[in-house]
Design a protein around this motif. Structure first.
Motif, PDB file in Angstrom:
ATOM      1  N   ILE A 141     -13.388   3.443  -0.207  1.00 20.69           N
ATOM      2  CA  ILE A 141     -13.762   4.809   0.127  1.00 20.69           C
ATOM      3  C   ILE A 141     -13.999   4.890   1.625  1.00 20.69           C
ATOM      4  CG2 ILE A 141     -15.406   6.673  -0.272  1.00 20.69           C
ATOM      5  CD1 ILE A 141     -15.887   5.448  -3.057  1.00 20.69           C
ATOM      6  N   TYR A 142     -13.228   5.785   2.263  1.00 21.06           N
ATOM      7  CA  TYR A 142     -13.288   5.975   3.705  1.00 21.06           C
ATOM      8  C   TYR A 142     -13.900   7.331   4.030  1.00 21.06           C
ATOM      9  CZ  TYR A 142      -9.971   2.108   4.033  1.00 21.06           C
ATOM     10  OH  TYR A 142      -9.372   0.891   3.957  1.00 21.06           O
ATOM     11  N   SER A 172       0.858  -1.169   0.000  1.00 14.88           N
ATOM     12  CA  SER A 172       0.000   0.000   0.000  1.00 14.88           C
ATOM     13  C   SER A 172       0.898   1.224   0.000  1.00 14.88           C
ATOM     14  CB  SER A 172      -0.909   0.013   1.220  1.00 14.88           C
ATOM     15  OG  SER A 172      -1.705   1.163   1.195  1.00 14.88           O
ATOM     16  N   LEU A 173       0.842   1.979  -1.071  1.00 17.11           N
ATOM     17  CA  LEU A 173       1.658   3.169  -1.198  1.00 17.11           C
ATOM     18  C   LEU A 173       0.885   4.427  -0.820  1.00 17.11           C
ATOM     19  CD1 LEU A 173       3.240   2.289  -4.653  1.00 17.11           C
ATOM     20  CD2 LEU A 173       4.205   1.878  -2.397  1.00 17.11           C
ATOM     21  N   LEU A 174      -0.340   4.249  -0.384  1.00 12.34           N
ATOM     22  CA  LEU A 174      -1.184   5.389  -0.092  1.00 12.34           C
ATOM     23  C   LEU A 174      -0.919   5.909   1.310  1.00 12.34           C
ATOM     24  CD1 LEU A 174      -4.446   3.948  -1.646  1.00 12.34           C
ATOM     25  CD2 LEU A 174      -2.838   5.538  -2.679  1.00 12.34           C
ATOM     26  N   PRO A 175      -0.952   7.230   1.468  1.00  9.38           N
ATOM     27  CA  PRO A 175      -0.655   7.797   2.780  1.00  9.38           C
ATOM     28  C   PRO A 175      -1.751   7.624   3.804  1.00  9.38           C
ATOM     29  CG  PRO A 175      -1.157   9.531   1.200  1.00  9.38           C
ATOM     30  CD  PRO A 175      -1.121   8.239   0.439  1.00  9.38           C
ATOM     31  N   PHE A 176      -2.999   7.454   3.377  1.00 15.94           N
ATOM     32  CA  PHE A 176      -4.106   7.380   4.322  1.00 15.94           C
ATOM     33  C   PHE A 176      -4.425   5.954   4.720  1.00 15.94           C
ATOM     34  CE2 PHE A 176      -8.567   6.662   5.234  1.00 15.94           C
ATOM     35  CZ  PHE A 176      -8.726   7.488   6.314  1.00 15.94           C
ATOM     36  N   VAL A 177      -4.473   5.725   6.006  1.00 12.00           N
ATOM     37  CA  VAL A 177      -4.943   4.450   6.531  1.00 12.00           C
ATOM     38  C   VAL A 177      -5.810   4.793   7.737  1.00 12.00           C
ATOM     39  CG1 VAL A 177      -4.290   2.233   7.502  1.00 12.00           C
ATOM     40  CG2 VAL A 177      -2.819   3.311   5.817  1.00 12.00           C
ATOM     41  N   ASN A 201     -15.566  15.558   7.651  1.00  9.75           N
ATOM     42  CA  ASN A 201     -16.226  16.079   6.446  1.00  9.75           C
ATOM     43  C   ASN A 201     -15.378  15.824   5.199  1.00  9.75           C
ATOM     44  OD1 ASN A 201     -18.434  16.987   7.863  1.00  9.75           O
ATOM     45  ND2 ASN A 201     -17.605  19.032   8.162  1.00  9.75           N
ATOM     46  N   MET A 202     -14.803  14.655   5.124  1.00 13.53           N
ATOM     47  CA  MET A 202     -13.914  14.317   4.017  1.00 13.53           C
ATOM     48  C   MET A 202     -14.086  12.841   3.666  1.00 13.53           C
ATOM     49  SD  MET A 202     -11.280  15.602   2.171  1.00 13.53           S
ATOM     50  CE  MET A 202     -10.713  16.946   3.182  1.00 13.53           C
ATOM     51  N   LEU A 203     -14.110  12.567   2.370  1.00 17.21           N
ATOM     52  CA  LEU A 203     -14.054  11.191   1.882  1.00 17.21           C
ATOM     53  C   LEU A 203     -12.672  10.980   1.288  1.00 17.21           C
ATOM     54  CD1 LEU A 203     -17.493  10.800   0.062  1.00 17.21           C
ATOM     55  CD2 LEU A 203     -16.894  10.079   2.370  1.00 17.21           C
ATOM     56  N   ILE A 204     -12.078   9.858   1.583  1.00 15.08           N
ATOM     57  CA  ILE A 204     -10.772   9.497   1.041  1.00 15.08           C
ATOM     58  C   ILE A 204     -10.975   8.277   0.170  1.00 15.08           C
ATOM     59  CG2 ILE A 204      -8.433   8.742   1.547  1.00 15.08           C
ATOM     60  CD1 ILE A 204     -10.303  10.655   4.146  1.00 15.08           C
ATOM     61  N   ILE A 205     -10.598   8.404  -1.097  1.00 17.74           N
ATOM     62  CA  ILE A 205     -10.780   7.333  -2.074  1.00 17.74           C
ATOM     63  C   ILE A 205      -9.412   6.766  -2.398  1.00 17.74           C
ATOM     64  CG2 ILE A 205     -11.623   6.754  -4.376  1.00 17.74           C
ATOM     65  CD1 ILE A 205     -13.350   9.402  -4.104  1.00 17.74           C
ATOM     66  N   ASN A 206      -9.215   5.508  -2.062  1.00 19.50           N
ATOM     67  CA  ASN A 206      -7.963   4.806  -2.366  1.00 19.50           C
ATOM     68  C   ASN A 206      -8.204   3.865  -3.536  1.00 19.50           C
ATOM     69  OD1 ASN A 206      -6.676   6.044  -0.229  1.00 19.50           O
ATOM     70  ND2 ASN A 206      -7.000   4.348   1.170  1.00 19.50           N
ATOM     71  N   VAL A 207      -7.366   3.986  -4.558  1.00 17.58           N
ATOM     72  CA  VAL A 207      -7.469   3.160  -5.746  1.00 17.58           C
ATOM     73  C   VAL A 207      -6.149   2.424  -5.895  1.00 17.58           C
ATOM     74  CG1 VAL A 207      -7.911   3.165  -8.221  1.00 17.58           C
ATOM     75  CG2 VAL A 207      -8.986   4.894  -6.784  1.00 17.58           C
ATOM     76  N   GLU A 208      -6.212   1.090  -5.861  1.00 15.17           N
ATOM     77  CA  GLU A 208      -4.997   0.286  -5.906  1.00 15.17           C
ATOM     78  C   GLU A 208      -5.145  -0.886  -6.870  1.00 15.17           C
ATOM     79  OE1 GLU A 208      -2.712  -0.096  -2.006  1.00 15.17           O
ATOM     80  OE2 GLU A 208      -4.804  -0.084  -1.354  1.00 15.17           O
ATOM     81  N   SER A 209      -4.005  -1.425  -7.275  1.00 13.47           N
ATOM     82  CA  SER A 209      -3.982  -2.610  -8.113  1.00 13.47           C
ATOM     83  C   SER A 209      -2.798  -3.469  -7.704  1.00 13.47           C
ATOM     84  CB  SER A 209      -3.847  -2.219  -9.590  1.00 13.47           C
ATOM     85  OG  SER A 209      -3.787  -3.375 -10.395  1.00 13.47           O
ATOM     86  N   PHE A 251      -7.718  10.066  -3.890  1.00 15.19           N
ATOM     87  CA  PHE A 251      -8.490  11.287  -4.110  1.00 15.19           C
ATOM     88  C   PHE A 251      -9.163  11.653  -2.799  1.00 15.19           C
ATOM     89  CE2 PHE A 251      -8.907   8.648  -7.970  1.00 15.19           C
ATOM     90  CZ  PHE A 251      -8.251   9.453  -8.888  1.00 15.19           C
ATOM     91  N   THR A 252      -9.402  12.933  -2.597  1.00 16.32           N
ATOM     92  CA  THR A 252     -10.180  13.377  -1.443  1.00 16.32           C
ATOM     93  C   THR A 252     -11.350  14.212  -1.936  1.00 16.32           C
ATOM     94  OG1 THR A 252      -8.792  15.333  -1.147  1.00 16.32           O
ATOM     95  CG2 THR A 252      -8.214  13.378   0.143  1.00 16.32           C
ATOM     96  N   VAL A 253     -12.454  14.093  -1.227  1.00 10.74           N
ATOM     97  CA  VAL A 253     -13.662  14.832  -1.573  1.00 10.74           C
ATOM     98  C   VAL A 253     -14.210  15.443  -0.294  1.00 10.74           C
ATOM     99  CG1 VAL A 253     -15.985  14.687  -2.552  1.00 10.74           C
ATOM    100  CG2 VAL A 253     -14.183  13.174  -3.409  1.00 10.74           C
ATOM    101  N   GLU A 254     -14.343  16.766  -0.282  1.00 15.13           N
ATOM    102  CA  GLU A 254     -14.940  17.431   0.875  1.00 15.13           C
ATOM    103  C   GLU A 254     -16.454  17.273   0.812  1.00 15.13           C
ATOM    104  OE1 GLU A 254     -13.636  21.343   1.971  1.00 15.13           O
ATOM    105  OE2 GLU A 254     -11.697  21.003   1.007  1.00 15.13           O
ATOM    106  N   THR A 255     -17.057  17.058   1.974  1.00 18.58           N
ATOM    107  CA  THR A 255     -18.508  16.908   2.058  1.00 18.58           C
ATOM    108  C   THR A 255     -19.061  17.898   3.072  1.00 18.58           C
ATOM    109  OG1 THR A 255     -18.346  15.193   3.763  1.00 18.58           O
ATOM    110  CG2 THR A 255     -18.375  14.455   1.473  1.00 18.58           C
ATOM    111  N   GLN A 256     -20.318  18.231   2.898  1.00 15.32           N
ATOM    112  CA  GLN A 256     -20.992  19.155   3.816  1.00 15.32           C
ATOM    113  C   GLN A 256     -21.790  18.398   4.872  1.00 15.32           C
ATOM    114  OE1 GLN A 256     -20.384  22.481   3.576  1.00 15.32           O
ATOM    115  NE2 GLN A 256     -19.010  21.831   1.930  1.00 15.32           N
ATOM    116  N   GLY A 257     -22.403  17.302   4.453  1.00 14.88           N
ATOM    117  CA  GLY A 257     -23.269  16.557   5.360  1.00 14.88           C
ATOM    118  C   GLY A 257     -22.824  15.119   5.497  1.00 14.88           C
ATOM    119  N   ASP A 258     -23.793  14.295   5.803  1.00 16.37           N
ATOM    120  CA  ASP A 258     -23.519  12.887   6.032  1.00 16.37           C
ATOM    121  C   ASP A 258     -23.624  12.113   4.714  1.00 16.37           C
ATOM    122  OD1 ASP A 258     -22.868  10.749   7.715  1.00 16.37           O
ATOM    123  OD2 ASP A 258     -24.981  10.151   7.851  1.00 16.37           O
TER     124      ASP A 258
END
Length: 147
Positions: free
Chosen positions: A52-53, A30-35, A57-65, A75-82
């Motif tokens: 997807i974690y 796993s080379l991704l920084p987020f765990v 207020n943030m989603l963290i999308i890890n894509v691996e092979s 990728f990260t995605v900011e969210t406003q709600g749930d």
């Protein structure tokens, strides 16, 4: 014309052989920084996976092979709600855009869609074989340049 077909067939056979070899030889990594965080959605197709974690207020999308020619991506995605798992859709596709795996066409593209309050906030396609195809194109271009 026949030489180009033969070269293309040889290149494709080399590509398939490399994929098979690298897939077997490649170790878990796993080379991704987020765990961490709350895992909302996980999807795997063959050697490729999307996780997807949720973290505040943030989603963290890890894509691996497991294939060596694909670099792990985040990728990260900011969210406003749930955001719930029902707001997330991962659609696996073939190169031609189909959603059915066939003997000649693997599902190697993941389209990731995330909605919030009914509005699409993230829509991205990840091609797991892009670098491999670029390498084949480069090889074919070098063959043409030699002539």
């Amino acid at each position: 014309m026949k030489k180009k077909r033969i070269i293309l067939i040889i290149a494709l056979l080399i590509f398939v052989g490399c994929v098979a070899f690298l897939s077997r030889e490649n170790k878990e990594r796993s080379l991704l920084p987020f765990v961490g965080g709350e895992l909302l959605v996980s999807s795997k197709e063959g050697y490729n996976s999307v996780e997807i974690y949720k973290q505040e207020n943030m989603l963290i999308i890890n894509v691996e092979s497991e294939a060596a020619f694909f670099d792990a991506t985040q990728f990260t995605v900011e969210t406003q709600g749930d955001i719930s798992p029902e707001d997330i859709e991962i659609i696996w596709k073939t190169l031609g855009g189909g959603t059915e795996k066939t003997e000649d066409n693997d599902l190697i593209i993941a389209e990731i869609k995330i909605s919030e309050n009914g509005e699409l906030i993230f829509d991205r396609k990840v091609n797991f074989a892009k670098k491999a195809f670029e390498a084949i194109e480069d090889l074919m271009q070098r063959q043409n340049d030699i002539r």
